[in-house]
Design a protein around this motif. Sequence first.
Motif, PDB file in Angstrom:
ATOM      1  N   ALA A  97      17.315  15.697 -24.837  1.00  9.40           N
ATOM      2  CA  ALA A  97      16.502  16.725 -24.189  1.00  9.40           C
ATOM      3  C   ALA A  97      17.217  18.069 -24.255  1.00  9.40           C
ATOM      4  CB  ALA A  97      16.258  16.357 -22.729  1.00  9.40           C
ATOM      5  N   PRO A  98      16.428  19.152 -24.365  1.00 12.53           N
ATOM      6  CA  PRO A  98      17.033  20.486 -24.339  1.00 12.53           C
ATOM      7  C   PRO A  98      17.111  21.007 -22.906  1.00 12.53           C
ATOM      8  CG  PRO A  98      14.728  20.674 -24.942  1.00 12.53           C
ATOM      9  CD  PRO A  98      15.021  19.205 -24.747  1.00 12.53           C
ATOM     10  N   TYR A  99      18.127  21.819 -22.643  1.00 11.13           N
ATOM     11  CA  TYR A  99      18.284  22.462 -21.343  1.00 11.13           C
ATOM     12  C   TYR A  99      18.607  23.927 -21.572  1.00 11.13           C
ATOM     13  CZ  TYR A  99      18.665  17.664 -19.707  1.00 11.13           C
ATOM     14  OH  TYR A  99      18.424  16.338 -19.454  1.00 11.13           O
ATOM     15  N   CYS A 100      18.146  24.784 -20.679  1.00 11.82           N
ATOM     16  CA  CYS A 100      18.427  26.215 -20.767  1.00 11.82           C
ATOM     17  C   CYS A 100      19.828  26.503 -20.211  1.00 11.82           C
ATOM     18  CB  CYS A 100      17.379  27.019 -19.996  1.00 11.82           C
ATOM     19  SG  CYS A 100      17.443  26.798 -18.204  1.00 11.82           S
ATOM     20  N   TYR A 101      20.249  27.743 -20.342  1.00 15.20           N
ATOM     21  CA  TYR A 101      21.567  28.157 -19.869  1.00 15.20           C
ATOM     22  C   TYR A 101      21.768  27.781 -18.395  1.00 15.20           C
ATOM     23  CZ  TYR A 101      25.407  31.132 -18.411  1.00 15.20           C
ATOM     24  OH  TYR A 101      26.586  31.586 -17.885  1.00 15.20           O
ATOM     25  N   HIS A 102      20.760  28.002 -17.567  1.00 17.74           N
ATOM     26  CA  HIS A 102      20.889  27.753 -16.130  1.00 17.74           C
ATOM     27  C   HIS A 102      21.103  26.274 -15.815  1.00 17.74           C
ATOM     28  CE1 HIS A 102      19.849  31.881 -15.375  1.00 17.74           C
ATOM     29  NE2 HIS A 102      18.826  31.740 -16.194  1.00 17.74           N
ATOM     30  N   HIS A 103      20.541  25.398 -16.628  1.00 19.14           N
ATOM     31  CA  HIS A 103      20.668  23.974 -16.352  1.00 19.14           C
ATOM     32  C   HIS A 103      21.804  23.294 -17.115  1.00 19.14           C
ATOM     33  CE1 HIS A 103      16.702  24.818 -14.615  1.00 19.14           C
ATOM     34  NE2 HIS A 103      17.253  24.082 -13.668  1.00 19.14           N
ATOM     35  N   TRP A 104      22.483  24.040 -17.990  1.00 21.04           N
ATOM     36  CA  TRP A 104      23.652  23.488 -18.658  1.00 21.04           C
ATOM     37  C   TRP A 104      24.907  23.629 -17.802  1.00 21.04           C
ATOM     38  CZ3 TRP A 104      25.226  20.091 -21.847  1.00 21.04           C
ATOM     39  CH2 TRP A 104      24.418  19.682 -22.901  1.00 21.04           C
ATOM     40  N   ASN A 105      24.855  24.386 -16.734  1.00 22.54           N
ATOM     41  CA  ASN A 105      26.035  24.584 -15.886  1.00 22.54           C
ATOM     42  C   ASN A 105      27.246  24.950 -16.751  1.00 22.54           C
ATOM     43  OD1 ASN A 105      24.663  23.844 -13.430  1.00 22.54           O
ATOM     44  ND2 ASN A 105      24.700  21.764 -14.229  1.00 22.54           N
ATOM     45  N   VAL A 106      27.165  26.113 -17.372  1.00 24.02           N
ATOM     46  CA  VAL A 106      28.167  26.570 -18.319  1.00 24.02           C
ATOM     47  C   VAL A 106      29.362  27.196 -17.603  1.00 24.02           C
ATOM     48  CG1 VAL A 106      28.579  28.062 -20.316  1.00 24.02           C
ATOM     49  CG2 VAL A 106      26.332  27.010 -19.990  1.00 24.02           C
ATOM     50  N   SER A 107      30.563  26.784 -17.989  1.00 28.57           N
ATOM     51  CA  SER A 107      31.784  27.353 -17.412  1.00 28.57           C
ATOM     52  C   SER A 107      32.105  28.675 -18.097  1.00 28.57           C
ATOM     53  CB  SER A 107      32.956  26.385 -17.605  1.00 28.57           C
ATOM     54  OG  SER A 107      33.365  26.393 -18.958  1.00 28.57           O
ATOM     55  N   SER A 108      33.108  29.355 -17.609  1.00 24.15           N
ATOM     56  CA  SER A 108      33.517  30.636 -18.189  1.00 24.15           C
ATOM     57  C   SER A 108      34.074  30.486 -19.601  1.00 24.15           C
ATOM     58  CB  SER A 108      34.555  31.321 -17.293  1.00 24.15           C
ATOM     59  OG  SER A 108      35.714  30.517 -17.209  1.00 24.15           O
ATOM     60  N   THR A 109      34.431  29.271 -19.993  1.00 23.14           N
ATOM     61  CA  THR A 109      34.968  29.049 -21.331  1.00 23.14           C
ATOM     62  C   THR A 109      33.895  28.608 -22.324  1.00 23.14           C
ATOM     63  OG1 THR A 109      35.502  26.754 -20.866  1.00 23.14           O
ATOM     64  CG2 THR A 109      37.228  28.403 -20.452  1.00 23.14           C
ATOM     65  N   GLY A 110      32.659  28.407 -21.865  1.00 25.12           N
ATOM     66  CA  GLY A 110      31.594  27.985 -22.758  1.00 25.12           C
ATOM     67  C   GLY A 110      31.377  26.487 -22.807  1.00 25.12           C
ATOM     68  N   ASP A 157      29.900  26.956 -26.999  1.00 23.71           N
ATOM     69  CA  ASP A 157      30.345  28.226 -27.565  1.00 23.71           C
ATOM     70  C   ASP A 157      31.320  27.927 -28.704  1.00 23.71           C
ATOM     71  OD1 ASP A 157      31.650  30.641 -28.137  1.00 23.71           O
ATOM     72  OD2 ASP A 157      31.610  31.301 -26.068  1.00 23.71           O
ATOM     73  N   PRO A 158      31.089  28.494 -29.886  1.00 15.95           N
ATOM     74  CA  PRO A 158      31.992  28.191 -30.996  1.00 15.95           C
ATOM     75  C   PRO A 158      33.421  28.694 -30.783  1.00 15.95           C
ATOM     76  CG  PRO A 158      30.432  29.910 -31.605  1.00 15.95           C
ATOM     77  CD  PRO A 158      30.015  29.375 -30.266  1.00 15.95           C
ATOM     78  N   HIS A 159      33.640  29.514 -29.785  1.00 14.16           N
ATOM     79  CA  HIS A 159      34.975  30.039 -29.505  1.00 14.16           C
ATOM     80  C   HIS A 159      35.583  29.396 -28.264  1.00 14.16           C
ATOM     81  CE1 HIS A 159      34.067  32.860 -32.610  1.00 14.16           C
ATOM     82  NE2 HIS A 159      32.991  33.214 -31.959  1.00 14.16           N
ATOM     83  N   TRP A 160      34.984  28.313 -27.792  1.00 15.06           N
ATOM     84  CA  TRP A 160      35.395  27.618 -26.582  1.00 15.06           C
ATOM     85  C   TRP A 160      36.801  27.060 -26.713  1.00 15.06           C
ATOM     86  CZ3 TRP A 160      36.079  22.165 -26.519  1.00 15.06           C
ATOM     87  CH2 TRP A 160      36.347  21.628 -25.255  1.00 15.06           C
ATOM     88  N   TRP A 161      37.519  27.111 -25.600  1.00 13.16           N
ATOM     89  CA  TRP A 161      38.834  26.495 -25.510  1.00 13.16           C
ATOM     90  C   TRP A 161      38.850  25.603 -24.286  1.00 13.16           C
ATOM     91  CZ3 TRP A 161      42.486  25.519 -28.701  1.00 13.16           C
ATOM     92  CH2 TRP A 161      43.715  25.059 -28.241  1.00 13.16           C
TER      93      TRP A 161
END
Length: 145
Positions: free
Chosen positions: A111-124, A137-141
């Motif tokens: 299933a797809p989820y939007c940014y708000h429902h992915w609970n994204v951290s500051s690192t992506g 995020d392709p630059h995630w660490w």
Amino acid sequence: MLHAFVAEPPCAVCGRPAAHVELVAPASQPADLHRWSPQQRDAYNAARRCHDDQQWWLVFSGIVAGNGSGRPVDPAEAQRIADAFTRPYRYAAVTSAGFYDDAGFCGQCDAPYCYHHWNVSSTGYGRCPQGHGKSLDPHWWPDDL
């Protein structure tokens, strides 16, 4: 047969677009170019001038990153992307398009989820509503795992 399209898989929770995938036909413009800022339109037009007018173009906005004003794609890649975004949208197909964030899809939920429902951290790094995690995020660490 290859054709231009816009795909915005809806978030399984709220229905907002999880991603924006647009395949622009040669010598055409993105569907919503009129809503882009003047700077975005200028960047798009400048980029297109640097490429063959018969080039397919991909505009992508994902959960954390995108490709800005787009990029050229060859017909084989364009066909692969078009095949990946045939309805109904499924993870197994969408992942074949090769987008870093799988256009917002969680593979375990299919299933797809939007940014708000992915609970994204500051690192992506994100976690879907079911708790499944992945880099968006392709630059995630991984400093927040």
